[in-house]
Design a protein around this motif. Structure first.
Motif, mmCIF file in Angstrom:
data_model
loop_
_atom_site.group_PDB
_atom_site.id
_atom_site.type_symbol
_atom_site.label_atom_id
_atom_site.label_comp_id
_atom_site.label_asym_id
_atom_site.label_seq_id
_atom_site.Cartn_x
_atom_site.Cartn_y
_atom_site.Cartn_z
ATOM 1 N N GLY A 25 0.478 -1.209 -0.099
ATOM 2 C CA GLY A 25 0.132 0.001 -0.362
ATOM 3 C C GLY A 25 0.600 0.994 0.161
ATOM 4 N N VAL A 26 2.447 1.077 0.947
ATOM 5 C CA VAL A 26 2.415 2.159 1.138
ATOM 6 C C VAL A 26 3.383 2.329 -0.229
ATOM 7 C CG1 VAL A 26 4.803 3.791 2.311
ATOM 8 C CG2 VAL A 26 2.707 2.554 3.230
ATOM 9 N N MET A 27 4.172 1.514 -0.756
ATOM 10 C CA MET A 27 5.049 1.574 -1.931
ATOM 11 C C MET A 27 4.419 2.035 -3.384
ATOM 12 S SD MET A 27 7.947 -1.672 -1.868
ATOM 13 C CE MET A 27 8.066 -1.226 -2.503
ATOM 14 N N PHE A 28 2.881 1.591 -3.292
ATOM 15 C CA PHE A 28 2.449 2.151 -4.324
ATOM 16 C C PHE A 28 2.352 3.266 -4.350
ATOM 17 C CE2 PHE A 28 -1.700 2.630 -6.772
ATOM 18 C CZ PHE A 28 -1.608 1.881 -8.386
ATOM 19 N N TYR A 29 1.134 3.448 -3.236
ATOM 20 C CA TYR A 29 0.762 5.220 -3.525
ATOM 21 C C TYR A 29 1.639 6.466 -2.868
ATOM 22 C CZ TYR A 29 -3.811 3.347 -4.296
ATOM 23 O OH TYR A 29 -4.973 2.380 -4.750
ATOM 24 N N LEU A 30 2.858 6.212 -2.255
ATOM 25 C CA LEU A 30 4.155 7.021 -2.150
ATOM 26 C C LEU A 30 4.736 7.418 -3.021
ATOM 27 C CD1 LEU A 30 5.559 8.866 -0.381
ATOM 28 C CD2 LEU A 30 7.074 6.803 -0.234
ATOM 29 N N ALA A 35 -4.971 12.892 1.784
ATOM 30 C CA ALA A 35 -4.819 10.808 1.533
ATOM 31 C C ALA A 35 -3.605 10.007 1.821
ATOM 32 C CB ALA A 35 -4.953 11.366 -0.570
ATOM 33 N N PHE A 36 -2.414 11.172 1.502
ATOM 34 C CA PHE A 36 -0.969 9.932 1.994
ATOM 35 C C PHE A 36 -1.205 9.341 3.054
ATOM 36 C CE2 PHE A 36 3.345 9.135 2.056
ATOM 37 C CZ PHE A 36 3.386 7.443 2.006
ATOM 38 N N GLY A 37 -1.395 10.081 4.135
ATOM 39 C CA GLY A 37 -1.585 10.049 5.750
ATOM 40 C C GLY A 37 -2.015 8.614 6.166
ATOM 41 N N SER A 38 -3.848 8.912 5.274
ATOM 42 C CA SER A 38 -4.059 7.791 5.665
ATOM 43 C C SER A 38 -3.968 6.518 5.346
ATOM 44 C CB SER A 38 -6.169 8.555 4.958
ATOM 45 O OG SER A 38 -6.856 9.514 5.387
ATOM 46 N N VAL A 39 -3.562 6.609 4.113
ATOM 47 C CA VAL A 39 -2.765 5.523 3.437
ATOM 48 C C VAL A 39 -1.485 4.751 4.686
ATOM 49 C CG1 VAL A 39 -1.658 4.403 1.636
ATOM 50 C CG2 VAL A 39 -3.201 5.948 1.324
ATOM 51 N N ALA A 40 -0.863 5.693 5.292
ATOM 52 C CA ALA A 40 0.382 5.608 6.217
ATOM 53 C C ALA A 40 -0.370 4.610 7.069
ATOM 54 C CB ALA A 40 1.198 6.420 5.893
ATOM 55 N N GLY A 94 -7.067 2.771 -2.502
ATOM 56 C CA GLY A 94 -8.045 3.470 -3.903
ATOM 57 C C GLY A 94 -8.476 4.089 -3.166
ATOM 58 N N GLN A 95 -9.823 4.008 -2.710
ATOM 59 C CA GLN A 95 -10.584 4.636 -1.660
ATOM 60 C C GLN A 95 -10.500 5.121 -0.743
ATOM 61 O OE1 GLN A 95 -14.889 3.130 -2.419
ATOM 62 N NE2 GLN A 95 -14.166 0.942 -3.640
ATOM 63 N N VAL A 96 -10.157 4.549 -0.223
ATOM 64 C CA VAL A 96 -9.283 5.272 1.285
ATOM 65 C C VAL A 96 -8.557 6.500 1.286
ATOM 66 C CG1 VAL A 96 -7.488 5.580 3.263
ATOM 67 C CG2 VAL A 96 -9.120 2.988 2.373
ATOM 68 N N ALA A 97 -7.682 6.888 0.163
ATOM 69 C CA ALA A 97 -6.952 8.105 -0.873
ATOM 70 C C ALA A 97 -8.140 9.109 -1.137
ATOM 71 C CB ALA A 97 -5.736 7.722 -1.293
ATOM 72 N N GLU A 98 -8.190 8.670 -2.370
ATOM 73 C CA GLU A 98 -9.641 9.466 -3.051
ATOM 74 C C GLU A 98 -11.116 10.036 -1.402
ATOM 75 O OE1 GLU A 98 -11.802 7.546 -5.778
ATOM 76 O OE2 GLU A 98 -11.043 8.616 -7.214
ATOM 77 N N ARG A 99 -11.265 9.341 -0.664
ATOM 78 C CA ARG A 99 -12.324 10.061 0.128
ATOM 79 C C ARG A 99 -11.453 11.105 0.944
ATOM 80 N NH1 ARG A 99 -15.604 4.694 2.175
ATOM 81 N NH2 ARG A 99 -17.356 4.154 -0.212
ATOM 82 N N ALA A 100 -10.260 10.552 1.467
ATOM 83 C CA ALA A 100 -9.457 11.723 2.061
ATOM 84 C C ALA A 100 -9.147 12.919 1.467
ATOM 85 C CB ALA A 100 -8.227 10.862 2.617
ATOM 86 N N TYR A 101 -8.407 12.567 -0.441
ATOM 87 C CA TYR A 101 -8.550 13.896 -1.002
ATOM 88 C C TYR A 101 -9.739 14.754 -0.961
ATOM 89 C CZ TYR A 101 -6.788 16.377 -4.431
ATOM 90 O OH TYR A 101 -6.415 17.411 -5.508
ATOM 91 N N ALA A 138 5.753 -0.602 11.882
ATOM 92 C CA ALA A 138 4.526 -0.259 12.374
ATOM 93 C C ALA A 138 5.292 1.100 11.969
ATOM 94 C CB ALA A 138 3.605 -0.668 12.935
ATOM 95 N N CYS A 139 6.096 1.669 13.409
ATOM 96 C CA CYS A 139 6.425 2.868 13.149
ATOM 97 C C CYS A 139 6.866 3.873 12.316
ATOM 98 C CB CYS A 139 8.086 2.686 14.715
ATOM 99 S SG CYS A 139 7.324 1.949 16.055
ATOM 100 N N ALA A 140 7.913 3.238 11.378
ATOM 101 C CA ALA A 140 8.227 3.638 10.397
ATOM 102 C C ALA A 140 6.818 5.048 9.279
ATOM 103 C CB ALA A 140 8.684 3.117 9.329
ATOM 104 N N TYR A 141 5.686 3.582 9.533
ATOM 105 C CA TYR A 141 4.626 3.877 8.673
ATOM 106 C C TYR A 141 3.625 5.058 9.733
ATOM 107 C CZ TYR A 141 5.803 0.949 5.073
ATOM 108 O OH TYR A 141 6.721 -0.057 3.743
ATOM 109 N N ALA A 142 4.154 5.108 10.968
ATOM 110 C CA ALA A 142 2.424 5.980 11.658
ATOM 111 C C ALA A 142 3.912 6.946 11.970
ATOM 112 C CB ALA A 142 3.380 5.523 13.271
ATOM 113 N N GLY A 143 4.600 7.596 11.429
ATOM 114 C CA GLY A 143 5.719 8.597 11.417
ATOM 115 C C GLY A 143 5.147 9.469 9.918
ATOM 116 N N LEU A 144 5.144 8.632 8.747
ATOM 117 C CA LEU A 144 4.512 8.933 7.423
ATOM 118 C C LEU A 144 4.100 9.556 7.739
ATOM 119 C CD1 LEU A 144 5.660 5.908 5.519
ATOM 120 C CD2 LEU A 144 7.010 8.116 5.714
ATOM 121 N N TRP A 145 2.596 8.594 8.297
ATOM 122 C CA TRP A 145 1.297 9.631 9.005
ATOM 123 C C TRP A 145 1.344 10.787 9.191
ATOM 124 C CZ3 TRP A 145 -0.908 9.195 14.185
ATOM 125 C CH2 TRP A 145 -1.902 10.330 14.249
#
Length: 450
Positions: free
Chosen positions: A256-261, A418-423, A388-395, A315-322
């Motif tokens: 998920g992170v590698m596709f949307y980052l 949007a990306f924060g929600s994915v992360a 993708g739906q998560v990102a679209e709704r957050a955007y 998990a810590c890394a992706y929480a930091g991205l969020w």
């Protein structure tokens, strides 16, 4: 070639969307179609190798994959690209289990777990290396850069065929073995319906019911089929089930992170495709450096602690991205956090695949590896389709839309949300993987529970 494909497509996606005029849903399907074909056919690909010869089927997979790559390079619209990606997925499904089987035959039983663990580490390392190659080609290749990415598979495929030449002559397979074609159809249909439902906003209840019924029919058939592609009996082992759940959650987060980052960084943060590779290069380096030591540590203390520690770091890394996504600080926040995630993956990947076989019954290690690999690809399919739906709704409903080039504080804030929600979802999934891995325990517990 098979594993680098998803990640290299991710970094090329902004340029591909512009060149092909693709929507976000079409962009999801460009990647999801490949994973759908790969995940639903990979177990059947192993059976085909046993039936017709592993090296023969492996070589056939290379040819199909290269043909699909050429079709991708020549695609003129999203529909043609999606169809070509399906062809590539079929080729990869024939290649991947063949490579595992060839590795298994080359090593004695005592060393097979470590060898296949390194195989898994190599696959994850090349997955992370994909964006680096893609970034260079897109940056230096102009408008044709993303097409060059797919064209690269032609010389690679020819080189692979040259390496496998000579191994196919005496590789006849076993004519008495059967292939579970009914299982292939049900798995493909069920996973395809699931991906369709996940990518459709407000998917109707009837679609979800049809998905559930198809997947249930697949499981029922696997329980009664004379030669099932998925041996359900392996899941009677609690540790085997736990290991595959860890795989599902961890690879969901990773894919998920590698596709949307890359889509986020290129479209809103002012980062070029070449620069964005700085976020992925540490993953390749750290997995490459840590895979062999992690395999040795897993042999000494058991896979569970390493899998838990590595998943927790992810998990810590992706929480930091969020937490930092709103700032859009690629060099100050994203690159260091992705390096932290790479450290976690370096600790977890090799022990994870080794654990899938360590907890399997004698004689089922090959099947266990295939199941674990299929679970990892299904995780990527679900992640890309659902997030993708998560990102679209957050955007939100603003313009130009998530993943499309834009400027201004509104677009920056919406893309960050949007990306924060994915992360955040990735962090939760990796955290669940860490908790589950703690239940696997150390070496003594694994041996005792077998």
């Amino acid at each position: 070639m098979g594993f680098i494909d998803s990640s290299v497509t991710a970094i090329a996606m902004p340029a591909m969307r512009t060149g092909l005029g693709a929507s976000l849903v079409q962009a999801q399907w460009i990647n999801a179609t490949y994973l759908l074909a790969l995940s639903s056919l990979v177990l059947a690909g192993g059976a085909l190798g046993d039936r017709f010869g592993t090296a023969r089927v492996f070589a056939a997979g290379i040819l199909i994959f290269v043909a699909g790559s050429v079709a991708c390079a020549l695609a003129l619209d999203p529909g043609q690209m999606i169809a070509a990606r399906a062809v590539k997925g079929i080729g990869a499904a024939l290649m991947v289990p063949g490579s595992m089987a060839l590795v298994s035959r080359a090593y004695p039983v005592a060393d097979r777990g470590r060898a296949l663990g390194l195989w898994a580490a190599a696959s994850t390392m090349t997955t992370a290396l994909g964006p680096v190659l893609g970034g260079m080609m897109i940056t230096w290749g102009g408008e044709a850069g993303w097409r060059m990415i797919f064209g690269l598979n032609l010389p690679l495929g020819l080189a692979a065929l040259a390496l496998i030449r000579g191994r196919t002559a005496g590789d006849r397979g076993a004519a008495v073995l059967r292939v579970d074609w009914v299982g292939v159809v049900l798995a493909t249909l069920g996973l395809g319906l699931l991906a369709w439902a996940l990518t459709q906003p407000g998917a109707p209840l009837g679609l979800w019911l049809l998905t559930a019924l198809t997947l249930a029919a697949f499981l029922v058939w696997q329980a009664m089929a004379p030669a099932p592609m998925l041996r359900l009996g392996m899941f009677r082992s609690r540790l085997f089930s736990l290991t595959n759940l860890v795989t599902l959650f961890l690879y969901f987060a990773l894919n998920g992170v590698m596709f949307y980052l890359p889509m986020t960084a290129v479209s809103a943060w002012g980062v070029t495709e070449l620069q964005v590779t700085a976020a992925f290069l540490p993953i390749s380096v750290l997995i490459g450096l840590l895979s062999a030591p992690a395999g040795r540590w897993a042999d000494r203390i058991g896979p569970g602690p390493l899998m838990a520690a590595g998943s927790a770091l992810v998990a810590c890394a992706y929480a930091g991205l969020w937490w930092t996504a709103a700032s859009g600080d690629f060099w100050g926040h994203v690159v260091p956090l992705m390096a932290l995630g790479g450290l976690g993956l370096g600790l977890a990947v090799a022990p994870l695949t080794a654990a899938a076989m360590q907890v399997a019954e004698d004689g089922e290690q090959g099947a266990a590896s295939g199941v674990n690999n299929a679970v990892a690809r299904v995780a990527g399919l679900i992640a890309i389709a659902a997030l993708g739906q998560v990102a679209e709704r957050a955007y939100g409903s603003g313009t130009p839309g998530f993943g499309l080039p834009g400027a201004g504080p509104v677009h920056l804030a919406a893309t960050g949300a949007a990306f924060g929600s994915v992360a955040l979802i990735g962090a939760i999934m990796a955290g669940l993987a860490a908790l589950l891995a703690m239940g696997i325990g150390g070496k003594a517990q694994v041996i005792a529970r077998r």
